[in-house]
Design a protein around this motif. Sequence first.
Motif, PDB file in Angstrom:
ATOM      1  N   VAL A  36     -56.979 -64.638  -6.391  1.00 11.46           N
ATOM      2  CA  VAL A  36     -56.446 -63.680  -7.720  1.00 11.46           C
ATOM      3  C   VAL A  36     -57.226 -62.317  -7.666  1.00 11.46           C
ATOM      4  N   ARG A  37     -58.139 -62.325  -6.691  1.00 11.66           N
ATOM      5  CA  ARG A  37     -58.970 -60.912  -6.774  1.00 11.66           C
ATOM      6  C   ARG A  37     -57.811 -59.828  -6.429  1.00 11.66           C
ATOM      7  N   THR A  38     -57.850 -58.943  -7.179  1.00  5.69           N
ATOM      8  CA  THR A  38     -56.831 -57.963  -7.245  1.00  5.69           C
ATOM      9  C   THR A  38     -57.426 -56.388  -7.447  1.00  5.69           C
ATOM     10  N   SER A  39     -57.396 -55.521  -6.580  1.00  7.59           N
ATOM     11  CA  SER A  39     -57.882 -54.047  -6.871  1.00  7.59           C
ATOM     12  C   SER A  39     -56.834 -53.340  -8.005  1.00  7.59           C
ATOM     13  N   LYS A  40     -57.415 -52.290  -8.599  1.00  6.65           N
ATOM     14  CA  LYS A  40     -56.551 -51.376  -8.976  1.00  6.65           C
ATOM     15  C   LYS A  40     -55.427 -50.772  -8.493  1.00  6.65           C
ATOM     16  N   ALA A  41     -55.559 -50.435  -7.309  1.00  3.17           N
ATOM     17  CA  ALA A  41     -54.526 -50.204  -6.481  1.00  3.17           C
ATOM     18  C   ALA A  41     -53.403 -51.189  -6.174  1.00  3.17           C
ATOM     19  N   GLU A  42     -54.162 -52.300  -5.870  1.00  3.19           N
ATOM     20  CA  GLU A  42     -53.106 -53.485  -5.717  1.00  3.19           C
ATOM     21  C   GLU A  42     -52.365 -53.873  -7.038  1.00  3.19           C
ATOM     22  N   ALA A  43     -53.002 -53.805  -8.131  1.00  8.76           N
ATOM     23  CA  ALA A  43     -52.354 -54.158  -9.286  1.00  8.76           C
ATOM     24  C   ALA A  43     -51.209 -53.131  -9.553  1.00  8.76           C
ATOM     25  N   ALA A  44     -51.388 -51.764  -9.608  1.00  6.49           N
ATOM     26  CA  ALA A  44     -50.768 -50.794  -9.739  1.00  6.49           C
ATOM     27  C   ALA A  44     -49.263 -51.008  -8.892  1.00  6.49           C
ATOM     28  N   THR A  45     -49.766 -51.040  -7.575  1.00 12.75           N
ATOM     29  CA  THR A  45     -48.363 -51.247  -6.564  1.00 12.75           C
ATOM     30  C   THR A  45     -47.434 -52.308  -6.916  1.00 12.75           C
ATOM     31  N   ALA A  46     -48.180 -53.739  -7.222  1.00 12.86           N
ATOM     32  CA  ALA A  46     -47.429 -55.025  -7.466  1.00 12.86           C
ATOM     33  C   ALA A  46     -46.565 -54.442  -9.266  1.00 12.86           C
ATOM     34  N   ILE A  47     -47.311 -54.058  -9.787  1.00 11.00           N
ATOM     35  CA  ILE A  47     -46.605 -53.655 -11.246  1.00 11.00           C
ATOM     36  C   ILE A  47     -45.684 -52.654 -10.988  1.00 11.00           C
ATOM     37  N   GLY A  48     -45.835 -51.645 -10.321  1.00  9.42           N
ATOM     38  CA  GLY A  48     -44.782 -50.697  -9.827  1.00  9.42           C
ATOM     39  C   GLY A  48     -43.556 -51.262  -9.224  1.00  9.42           C
ATOM     40  N   LEU A  49     -43.796 -52.174  -8.267  1.00 16.10           N
ATOM     41  CA  LEU A  49     -42.766 -52.711  -7.522  1.00 16.10           C
ATOM     42  C   LEU A  49     -41.761 -53.666  -8.540  1.00 16.10           C
ATOM     43  N   THR A  50     -42.685 -54.549  -9.353  1.00 19.76           N
ATOM     44  CA  THR A  50     -41.751 -55.187 -10.011  1.00 19.76           C
ATOM     45  C   THR A  50     -41.173 -54.504 -11.110  1.00 19.76           C
ATOM     46  N   GLY A  51     -41.601 -53.278 -11.591  1.00 21.49           N
ATOM     47  CA  GLY A  51     -40.933 -52.263 -12.863  1.00 21.49           C
ATOM     48  C   GLY A  51     -39.706 -51.952 -11.978  1.00 21.49           C
ATOM     49  N   LEU A  52     -39.624 -51.620 -10.790  1.00 23.40           N
ATOM     50  CA  LEU A  52     -38.283 -51.114 -10.092  1.00 23.40           C
ATOM     51  C   LEU A  52     -37.180 -52.143 -10.501  1.00 23.40           C
ATOM     52  N   ALA A  53     -37.540 -53.357 -10.338  1.00 28.01           N
ATOM     53  CA  ALA A  53     -36.590 -54.627 -10.513  1.00 28.01           C
ATOM     54  C   ALA A  53     -36.425 -54.565 -12.053  1.00 28.01           C
ATOM     55  N   MET A  54     -37.474 -54.457 -13.026  1.00 25.34           N
ATOM     56  CA  MET A  54     -36.954 -54.558 -14.183  1.00 25.34           C
ATOM     57  C   MET A  54     -36.187 -53.288 -14.790  1.00 25.34           C
ATOM     58  N   ALA A  55     -36.450 -52.182 -14.189  1.00 25.61           N
ATOM     59  CA  ALA A  55     -35.579 -50.867 -14.600  1.00 25.61           C
ATOM     60  C   ALA A  55     -34.038 -51.273 -14.042  1.00 25.61           C
ATOM     61  N   ALA A  56     -33.981 -51.667 -12.863  1.00 27.50           N
ATOM     62  CA  ALA A  56     -32.662 -52.041 -12.406  1.00 27.50           C
ATOM     63  C   ALA A  56     -31.794 -53.047 -13.247  1.00 27.50           C
ATOM     64  N   ALA A  57     -32.615 -54.118 -13.692  1.00 30.99           N
ATOM     65  CA  ALA A  57     -31.971 -55.076 -14.522  1.00 30.99           C
ATOM     66  C   ALA A  57     -31.586 -54.392 -15.883  1.00 30.99           C
ATOM     67  N   SER A  58     -32.513 -53.532 -16.616  1.00 36.83           N
ATOM     68  CA  SER A  58     -32.207 -52.850 -17.614  1.00 36.83           C
ATOM     69  C   SER A  58     -31.034 -51.694 -17.654  1.00 36.83           C
ATOM     70  N   ALA A  59     -30.926 -51.316 -16.611  1.00 39.39           N
ATOM     71  CA  ALA A  59     -29.652 -50.242 -16.102  1.00 39.39           C
ATOM     72  C   ALA A  59     -28.565 -50.914 -16.018  1.00 39.39           C
TER      73      ALA A  59
END
Length: 157
Positions: A36-59
């Motif tokens: 579960v150890r996650t750096s700030k960069a890893e968290a930001a990358t994972a959240i950003g990638l998931t955000g692309l899917a959420m943006a596509a779903a919203s669109a």
Amino acid sequence: MKKVAWGLLGAWIIHDLEELATMPGWSQQPGLPKVVRTSKAEAATAIGLTGLAMAAASAAGAASGGRSRFFQASLLGFGLHAGTHVAQSVALRRYTPGLVTTPLVVIPYSVWAWRRLKRSGVPIAPSDPRLNLALAAVVPLSHAIARLPRLRRRSLR
């Protein structure tokens, strides 16, 4: 229906800002598995990638008046994932990232969105197991991609 569709992205952003702010520090606590150890960069990358899917779903939801199966499956997944936050906190007997915005944002938005869709006469698409499985893989896949640089560094040692 545009408010409902884009509300998914808005609710997700608020929720994931909490996760971004708390996940890296929380994941370094003693007693948690190394996985579960996650750096700030890893968290930001994972959240950003998931955000692309959420943006596509919203669109897709906005373009279809809420009828898109992709949008509806994403909305369902977003609402149901509230249970994972609560279950994690109960199992660990402590705060876990995302717990605060789960009852304040995730659950209220999800209930409101489904009610709005139904009141507006939007047909609710039957569940598609393949789509649900693909969407369920988005978050773990995003975290795996985010960890690739760490795994690569480790393999170069």
